[in-house]
Write a protein that holds these residues in place. Sequence first.
Motif, PDB file in Angstrom:
ATOM      1  N   ASP A 116     -19.593  -2.704  -2.859  1.00  0.00           N
ATOM      2  CA  ASP A 116     -19.359  -2.780  -1.461  1.00  0.00           C
ATOM      3  C   ASP A 116     -18.394  -2.300  -0.541  1.00  0.00           C
ATOM      4  OD1 ASP A 116     -18.529  -5.037  -2.056  1.00  0.00           O
ATOM      5  OD2 ASP A 116     -19.332  -6.320  -0.433  1.00  0.00           O
ATOM      6  N   GLU A 117     -16.815  -2.030  -1.105  1.00  0.00           N
ATOM      7  CA  GLU A 117     -15.977  -1.329  -0.416  1.00  0.00           C
ATOM      8  C   GLU A 117     -15.562  -0.210  -1.695  1.00  0.00           C
ATOM      9  OE1 GLU A 117     -13.662  -5.666   0.841  1.00  0.00           O
ATOM     10  OE2 GLU A 117     -14.005  -5.456  -1.842  1.00  0.00           O
ATOM     11  N   PRO A 118     -16.537   0.788  -1.620  1.00  0.00           N
ATOM     12  CA  PRO A 118     -16.149   1.961  -2.498  1.00  0.00           C
ATOM     13  C   PRO A 118     -14.830   3.360  -1.713  1.00  0.00           C
ATOM     14  CG  PRO A 118     -17.776   2.896  -1.367  1.00  0.00           C
ATOM     15  CD  PRO A 118     -17.420   1.141  -0.693  1.00  0.00           C
ATOM     16  N   TRP A 119     -14.525   2.665  -0.651  1.00  0.00           N
ATOM     17  CA  TRP A 119     -13.154   3.338   0.150  1.00  0.00           C
ATOM     18  C   TRP A 119     -11.640   2.959  -0.558  1.00  0.00           C
ATOM     19  CZ3 TRP A 119     -16.686   1.312   3.162  1.00  0.00           C
ATOM     20  CH2 TRP A 119     -16.861  -0.302   2.670  1.00  0.00           C
ATOM     21  N   LYS A 120     -11.808   1.627  -1.137  1.00  0.00           N
ATOM     22  CA  LYS A 120     -10.386   1.239  -2.094  1.00  0.00           C
ATOM     23  C   LYS A 120     -10.218   1.604  -2.773  1.00  0.00           C
ATOM     24  CE  LYS A 120     -10.482  -3.821   0.007  1.00  0.00           C
ATOM     25  NZ  LYS A 120     -10.360  -5.259  -0.898  1.00  0.00           N
ATOM     26  N   ALA A 121     -10.272   2.337  -3.408  1.00  0.00           N
ATOM     27  CA  ALA A 121      -9.877   3.499  -4.677  1.00  0.00           C
ATOM     28  C   ALA A 121      -9.728   4.381  -3.854  1.00  0.00           C
ATOM     29  CB  ALA A 121     -11.403   3.202  -6.239  1.00  0.00           C
ATOM     30  N   ALA A 122     -10.776   4.982  -3.541  1.00  0.00           N
ATOM     31  CA  ALA A 122      -9.623   5.878  -2.922  1.00  0.00           C
ATOM     32  C   ALA A 122      -8.722   6.884  -1.926  1.00  0.00           C
ATOM     33  CB  ALA A 122     -11.217   6.864  -1.011  1.00  0.00           C
ATOM     34  N   THR A 123      -8.665   5.012  -1.645  1.00  0.00           N
ATOM     35  CA  THR A 123      -7.181   5.097  -0.303  1.00  0.00           C
ATOM     36  C   THR A 123      -5.793   4.874  -1.013  1.00  0.00           C
ATOM     37  OG1 THR A 123      -8.507   3.799   1.428  1.00  0.00           O
ATOM     38  CG2 THR A 123      -5.550   3.080   1.238  1.00  0.00           C
ATOM     39  N   LYS A 124      -6.411   4.382  -2.865  1.00  0.00           N
ATOM     40  CA  LYS A 124      -5.391   4.090  -3.714  1.00  0.00           C
ATOM     41  C   LYS A 124      -4.572   5.235  -4.254  1.00  0.00           C
ATOM     42  CE  LYS A 124      -4.377   0.700  -8.117  1.00  0.00           C
ATOM     43  NZ  LYS A 124      -4.746  -0.775  -8.253  1.00  0.00           N
ATOM     44  N   THR A 125      -6.135   5.848  -4.480  1.00  0.00           N
ATOM     45  CA  THR A 125      -5.827   7.475  -4.563  1.00  0.00           C
ATOM     46  C   THR A 125      -5.256   8.228  -3.886  1.00  0.00           C
ATOM     47  OG1 THR A 125      -7.630   7.564  -5.585  1.00  0.00           O
ATOM     48  CG2 THR A 125      -7.170   9.654  -6.323  1.00  0.00           C
ATOM     49  N   GLN A 126      -5.263   7.899  -2.190  1.00  0.00           N
ATOM     50  CA  GLN A 126      -4.483   8.399  -1.809  1.00  0.00           C
ATOM     51  C   GLN A 126      -2.685   8.295  -1.477  1.00  0.00           C
ATOM     52  OE1 GLN A 126      -6.155   8.187   1.825  1.00  0.00           O
ATOM     53  NE2 GLN A 126      -4.508   9.867   2.924  1.00  0.00           N
ATOM     54  N   ALA A 127      -2.720   7.412  -2.279  1.00  0.00           N
ATOM     55  CA  ALA A 127      -1.263   6.572  -2.414  1.00  0.00           C
ATOM     56  C   ALA A 127      -0.815   7.311  -3.376  1.00  0.00           C
ATOM     57  CB  ALA A 127      -1.498   4.819  -2.153  1.00  0.00           C
ATOM     58  N   GLY A 128      -1.883   7.740  -4.546  1.00  0.00           N
ATOM     59  CA  GLY A 128      -0.644   7.689  -5.384  1.00  0.00           C
ATOM     60  C   GLY A 128      -0.107   9.507  -5.441  1.00  0.00           C
ATOM     61  N   LEU A 129      -1.314   9.970  -4.144  1.00  0.00           N
ATOM     62  CA  LEU A 129      -0.649  11.278  -3.802  1.00  0.00           C
ATOM     63  C   LEU A 129      -0.012  11.940  -3.260  1.00  0.00           C
ATOM     64  CD1 LEU A 129      -1.293  14.706  -4.297  1.00  0.00           C
ATOM     65  CD2 LEU A 129      -3.474  14.245  -2.475  1.00  0.00           C
ATOM     66  N   GLY A 157      10.103   1.212   4.358  1.00  0.00           N
ATOM     67  CA  GLY A 157       9.401   0.818   3.291  1.00  0.00           C
ATOM     68  C   GLY A 157       9.638   2.245   3.259  1.00  0.00           C
ATOM     69  N   SER A 158       9.997   2.737   1.510  1.00  0.00           N
ATOM     70  CA  SER A 158       9.912   3.607   1.182  1.00  0.00           C
ATOM     71  C   SER A 158       8.345   4.645   0.546  1.00  0.00           C
ATOM     72  CB  SER A 158      10.636   3.877   0.328  1.00  0.00           C
ATOM     73  OG  SER A 158      10.950   4.727  -0.743  1.00  0.00           O
ATOM     74  N   LEU A 159       8.225   6.003   0.769  1.00  0.00           N
ATOM     75  CA  LEU A 159       7.068   6.141   0.489  1.00  0.00           C
ATOM     76  C   LEU A 159       7.536   7.057  -0.963  1.00  0.00           C
ATOM     77  CD1 LEU A 159       5.485   8.118   2.986  1.00  0.00           C
ATOM     78  CD2 LEU A 159       5.111   6.046   2.294  1.00  0.00           C
ATOM     79  N   SER A 160       8.211   6.734  -1.447  1.00  0.00           N
ATOM     80  CA  SER A 160       8.690   7.145  -3.347  1.00  0.00           C
ATOM     81  C   SER A 160       8.152   5.485  -4.103  1.00  0.00           C
ATOM     82  CB  SER A 160      10.054   7.191  -3.779  1.00  0.00           C
ATOM     83  OG  SER A 160      10.869   6.019  -2.856  1.00  0.00           O
ATOM     84  N   THR A 161       7.965   4.911  -2.952  1.00  0.00           N
ATOM     85  CA  THR A 161       7.603   3.885  -4.399  1.00  0.00           C
ATOM     86  C   THR A 161       5.670   3.324  -3.962  1.00  0.00           C
ATOM     87  OG1 THR A 161       7.498   1.926  -2.471  1.00  0.00           O
ATOM     88  CG2 THR A 161       9.652   2.361  -3.994  1.00  0.00           C
ATOM     89  N   TYR A 162       5.118   2.803  -5.044  1.00  0.00           N
ATOM     90  CA  TYR A 162       3.762   3.382  -4.612  1.00  0.00           C
ATOM     91  C   TYR A 162       3.373   1.849  -3.586  1.00  0.00           C
ATOM     92  CZ  TYR A 162       2.674   6.018  -8.499  1.00  0.00           C
ATOM     93  OH  TYR A 162       3.549   7.513  -8.886  1.00  0.00           O
ATOM     94  N   ASP A 163       4.045   0.766  -4.107  1.00  0.00           N
ATOM     95  CA  ASP A 163       3.190  -0.437  -2.599  1.00  0.00           C
ATOM     96  C   ASP A 163       4.281   0.123  -1.448  1.00  0.00           C
ATOM     97  OD1 ASP A 163       3.070  -2.450  -4.724  1.00  0.00           O
ATOM     98  OD2 ASP A 163       5.085  -2.783  -5.476  1.00  0.00           O
ATOM     99  N   GLY A 164       5.232   0.937  -1.136  1.00  0.00           N
ATOM    100  CA  GLY A 164       5.774   1.641   0.132  1.00  0.00           C
ATOM    101  C   GLY A 164       4.693   2.439   0.616  1.00  0.00           C
ATOM    102  N   ALA A 165       3.856   3.098  -0.200  1.00  0.00           N
ATOM    103  CA  ALA A 165       2.700   4.345   0.299  1.00  0.00           C
ATOM    104  C   ALA A 165       1.369   4.024   0.645  1.00  0.00           C
ATOM    105  CB  ALA A 165       2.735   5.223  -1.629  1.00  0.00           C
TER     106      ALA A 165
END
Length: 1012
Positions: free
Chosen positions: A61-74, A347-355
């Motif tokens: 019921d939370e399909p957008w979480k995977a998309a958000t994580k993919t977007q952060a990696g990008l 935070g820094s966008l060079s880190t996955y946590d920050g993104a």
Amino acid sequence: MPSVSPETLERLERLCKTHRIEFISVLPRSQWPSSHTTIFADVAELGDTKFDQYTANAGDDEPWKAATKTQAGLLVEKVRRLRQRNESTWRLHCEPLVFARLEAEVVCKDCRKRLWRSAIEASRAESSSTAARRLQGRQRVREPCRCPRASRPQDLLEAVGLNRIFGHREDEPLRLDPDLAKSLKQDSQRPDAIFGLRQTRNIENLLNDTPKQWDGDEDTGKQLHELLLPPSLPHQSLSKKGDELLFPFLALEAKSGSSDSDWHAINMQTAFPIKAFLDMQNRLNLAMAQLSTWRLSPLVWFFSNRGEDWRVSMAYMENEPPSKKRRRDPVSNTINMVYRIVDVWRGSLSTYDGAIQLLLLVDYVFDWARDVYRENVLKALRILASGENDAASTAYSDTNIFSLRQFETSTPLSGHDESEEYQSYISLQNQFTSFDQPFGVVRHATFIESRYFCLLVTADNVQTLLQSMTQTQKKELCWLISSSKSHHDPFGCNLLDLSTLNAMEEHWTGTSRIALTSVATEEERFYSVVSCTYYLSERWHQVRELHVIAISQSAWAAIASESGLRGNSSRTGKPFTWDLTDRDSIIKELRAYTTASTRQSLRWAINRKATKIRPNFTRFGWDLYSGPLQVPRLMCKEMPRTITVSDNGKFRNMVHYIYSSFKKGNLEPQEPFIRLSKRFVQQHKVESHPEQIPLRPENSLWETNDGYVLVQGEANIRDPARSRSLICVYIVGGDPVMPPPEELYDKVKRALETRHVHVTTRNNGRSSLAAIRAVSWNWYGTYRVCTDPFKYLEFLLKINGPVSLSDLPITSGSLRHSRTTGSYLFDRTSPTWHDIRFRLETTARAMFVVYKLVSSEVSYWREVAKARSSSPGVRCCELCAGPRTGMEQDVALCGSCTTRLEKPLKPTWFDNILRGKTPFPNVGEDSDVDVELDYVGWAKHLAHYPRLDEPWENILELQIQWKEFCEWENGRFEAWRGQKDERLEGQERRVRKRWKDDEEEVWGPETRASFY
């Protein structure tokens, strides 16, 4: 914004102190502002999110979480490629990904379910308010979209439609206050990006309305948008060219990683734009000072970055501690007010946590701006707007904002709906309507149209309602409303809030007004009468309507004053209510109707069921007639909060009259006090409710084993849309599929032979106040002997063409094929009902048919009894052919028939033929019964007919005999007229009024007497 020089930076620092603008790096939890504590806590929680753990507990019921994580990696990948790039490059590559949520739609166009939800959804600080409860209710029912991925655009953001709620400007000049511009030696400042509200139809109408006036205030003739301008600026701070941006809530200042501007310089050069945005919001509070105690809590978000390093800040206003010297800000006109801009995340966008943390913070800002900030601004504007602009009094659905769009039709009576549900309904129903003939129609009982009518009167639109009517109409209508809703009304009325009214419409027709805020404030309460009616339309379609008259507490005085009642009259007092009616309780009452079975709904439509939902005052230990009750408190709490009682349909006619008054041809009413919607339902797809309202035994639906029901009803002959057929065959079982002619013939024939007819009307009243009490509801005892079975015979012949005599129906309304005895004979002549607005069948002709059908049944069972008694050792009742016990061997009748005949039955001829006597023993050839005033007497009409007891084999032969009787009756009447005597002249006039002419005269209410 370009970097500032050291001299400009120094001036900015000095001016920030003058205007009490403070930048705070760390703010302890104990010092968080009370109005924004929840937001600070949510941001702190999101700032601790870890990339690796974000989707660990994500479900289907939370399909957008995977998309958000993919977007952060990008985003991380892009940032690592942009080192040592200039500011424009950084902005071009990063900002579209970071702020994409502010431009993406969140609702699927197909199913209207969520494509996205914030990790932490925004909430309101005032958790007990109506607005907070509404927001929580919307959040609870949100479901994820499960449409196939291939049906949506192939992009990471699922942007199936451009989000039109927010707008933004890039490098837009913001005009400064003249004194401030003089000190800074520049007329404007240019933040790199600004986000705010778009000027939708609702906001535009409100801003162009005149403001409300209060005591001592002069009418300046200005509109609301002019009132909200800064005192020192004659124009808006932002340019009005293009798509106008209103009430900005987010500012962005971006620098490259190699910029010579440090964080302090970035803060200083954005300080006054942030202050200007806070002042814009606060001017709403200042304008509302004398109109409402409710206040908007100004809040502006500030995003800044130097290359890959980002910061998020929150700006708000707070009163300074009391001091000896009171200081007034020259721009905002506030006293002792400090502007605080607090860093809440770094935070820094060079880190996955920050993104991922930054993306989740943007999601949260979007959720807050959509569900809290925008609603607060609209609420403030509605408080300020006078309502003189009718467009401002109407809350429109912003149809260019898909997720806020109302899925409702333009009218409950006509219109077009392109939904799949509607198309399925129409295509299936066309199988039956295409078969319509003047002789008869066929309908499937699964089809029912749900209509919603609401008269929603508030302080803002009550004058529009009153001024739109003539003086006579206005006085009569207000009198009806006031007298009916007063505390002397034994049924009382409900006290509802706007969210409950919206929930009722959504449950009844599926039309959601959750995103629609009424012209009244959210805390407004409405005196409401809720009435439900069922009936058959002029074209034999089932209709169920929910009618609501809701008058806000603030508008009641205006309605009472226009009613013409005395000011001290008890009817002009406020309606008697106990407390706010619980939403769940009233929805539970409605669910008993919307989930009723197909058979139950059809019976209610035939009976013209009308009910009212009102509070259960017994729950509070109170009776509207006798006052306080001695009811144990525990017992009261277990009682339902609302109950359903019978209604006279007056409110239905009242609301329908108002609708018709404002309908102009094919154009539906657009008045702010009228709400309309409808829905087409196939009931066999709806699960029946386990707590359905039971039917009385005498009102059960009489259907055949095949599921066929015969219905007969008149319609208003002045209605051009009516079906000319007076009969309808309803199919209540199986799927809605039109049977082939041969099957239809057999089943209709079986229904005619074995069932009587349900009698009703399709004249649902005229749209006038004079006709409000003309239409009756809640009919009982409408199942009767069919006095005109020849209409069904003609219909049968049209279905399957010429048939052999053996295929013709042999009788009408007989149970001889399904019963082993004729015990049902005693119920053959139950009283009949007739709509007095229509022509009644000629009394003599109807009596002839009833006599022939009933006497035929009695003869049939006497023959059966003789045949059974001829067998050795069998003793049958001579009347019903039932077995006789040992105690009954010396009599001809069984115990049951003997008991039923202990008292004489009416009519007399029926009692006589049951006892084996002559039907009319006291009437001879020379009797003068013809001139008796008992013009509805059976003997008068039938006793002298010489061929009354002539046998018949089928309905066709009965029709031939009926036509012969009609000719005899006409000749008899003409002969009587030729032999009249002067002494009978006065009596002749009375008889002629009552002796029905089948073509010309219409009988009045006095002819309702029973045939029997």
